[in-house]
Design a protein around this motif. Structure first.
Motif, short mmCIF file in Angstrom:
data_model
loop_
_atom_site.label_atom_id
_atom_site.label_comp_id
_atom_site.label_asym_id
_atom_site.label_seq_id
_atom_site.Cartn_x
_atom_site.Cartn_y
_atom_site.Cartn_z
N ASN A 50 35.42 31.78 47.80
CA ASN A 50 36.20 31.27 46.78
C ASN A 50 35.89 30.06 46.35
OD1 ASN A 50 38.49 30.45 45.07
ND2 ASN A 50 39.79 31.30 46.30
N ARG A 73 48.62 36.36 45.37
CA ARG A 73 47.40 36.77 45.54
C ARG A 73 46.43 36.21 44.50
NH1 ARG A 73 50.59 40.74 44.12
NH2 ARG A 73 50.27 41.88 42.04
N PHE A 83 43.50 34.04 45.63
CA PHE A 83 42.25 34.95 45.59
C PHE A 83 41.63 35.15 44.19
CE2 PHE A 83 44.46 36.45 49.29
CZ PHE A 83 43.71 36.38 50.19
N SER A 97 34.69 39.43 45.39
CA SER A 97 35.34 40.73 45.43
C SER A 97 35.64 40.99 46.93
CB SER A 97 35.11 41.78 44.47
OG SER A 97 35.68 43.03 44.53
N THR A 127 37.84 39.15 49.23
CA THR A 127 39.37 39.20 48.83
C THR A 127 39.63 40.55 49.14
OG1 THR A 127 38.88 37.77 47.24
CG2 THR A 127 40.64 39.41 46.70
N THR A 170 38.92 40.41 41.02
CA THR A 170 39.79 39.12 41.30
C THR A 170 40.09 38.33 40.00
OG1 THR A 170 37.74 37.94 41.81
CG2 THR A 170 38.67 38.93 43.47
N LEU A 229 43.99 40.17 39.17
CA LEU A 229 44.89 40.55 40.50
C LEU A 229 46.46 40.51 40.12
CD1 LEU A 229 43.15 38.64 43.21
CD2 LEU A 229 43.27 40.90 43.02
#
Length: 292
Positions: free
Chosen positions: A27, A145, A149, A154, A157, A279, A282
């Motif tokens: 991240n 989330r 994330f 991806s 996560t 992501t 989400l």
């Protein structure tokens, strides 16, 4: 009585594929959170075999056939978890070999010692304490989330969210095994307190070492970002942990989040769908939150 969840617990083989070059800061916008999660991941190949060993030691003492069936499914799910985390950890370790090897040796000794020196009652209380905490963390991660994330890698996560979907799925098993064999509220709370403080202390030790190697531990802005994300996590987590203390607590009373049930349905339609979450989306319903 067994948990009744055997019909919905599923042992899934999710085809995750990790990128070594981004394993540490998967991240990029939140490197501090990346290393918190990485530190927790490092514990899984030691913690989860310990949980499995503890449950298998309890198995011959259980007189409820449904509960034995649930225990076996629990162990099978946990086996897939630690193997996937080990696969990811190997990519991470290639980037931080000395730091991670030293931390892994501490974790290995911790769980070997607990299994060797502590009673079955203590180890089952620890297992239930961890699973109660994992249920709370799973709900927190799913609820938050998008913040935690959003726009992250991806694969990592998807790994974390898959893991906690299944933690929620088998939420009743260790509770019911402990209750079946011992049933002590005092021991259950003692296990929760011990497991929570032990795991959090080891997680902190891990992310401290990783952030220090990154050169971020002494960076004021990074430490401020770390403090903010920890305050956010614990602010959302605390009420979920406090409800576990009630004598009438049972994990079955904690309703499953709708996102989790949608993930389960999604997996039923596509075995690899859970490995490729988008992501950037989400916040959207799950079928839309798949990578192209």
């Amino acid at each position: 009585m067994g948990t009744g969840d055997a019909t919905r617990m599923t042992v899934r083989r999710v085809p995750f594929a990790y990128r070594r070059e981004t394993a540490a800061h998967w991240n990029a916008a939140r490197p501090e959170f990346s290393q918190i999660v990485n530190s927790a991941s490092l514990a899984m190949p030691y913690l989860e075999p310990y949980l499995i060993k503890t449950m298998r030691e309890a198995r011959p003492l259980i007189t409820d056939a449904d509960l034995v069936r649930d225990l076996d499914l629990y162990c099978a799910q946990e086996s897939t978890h630690y193997r996937q985390h080990r696969k990811f950890n190997d990519e991470l370790k290639a980037l931080r070999p000395e730091t991670i090897a030293e931390h892994e040796s501490v974790l290995a000794e911790d769980y070997a010692r607990l299994g060797r020196e502590r009673s079955l009652r203590f180890n089952l209380a620890y297992a239930e304490g961890f699973e109660s905490m994992a249920l709370a963390i799973g709900h927190m991660l799913i609820e938050d989330r998008e913040f935690l994330f959003g726009d992250a890698e991806s694969a990592v996560t998807s790994l974390v969210l898959w893991h906690f979907v299944e933690e929620i799925e088998h939420k009743n098993v260790t509770f019911d095994v402990f209750k079946h064999l011992y049933g002590s509220h005092v021991w259950r709370i003692a296990g929760l307190v011990y497991a929570t403080f032990h795991i959090m202390a080891r997680t902190r030790r891990g992310y401290h070492a990783l952030l220090k190697e990154d050169g971020l531990w002494k960076d004021f802005r990074s430490r401020l970002a770390l403090a903010r994300v920890l305050l956010r996590i614990f602010g959302k987590l605390a009420p979920k942990l406090l409800r576990i203390l009630h004598p009438g607590y049972h994990p079955s009373k904690v309703a499953d989040p709708s996102w989790m049930t949608a993930w389960v349905k999604l997996y039923e339609t596509s075995a690899d769908a859970g490995a490729r979450l988008d992501t950037s989306r989400l916040h959207e319903p799950l079928p839309a939150a798949l990578s192209a």
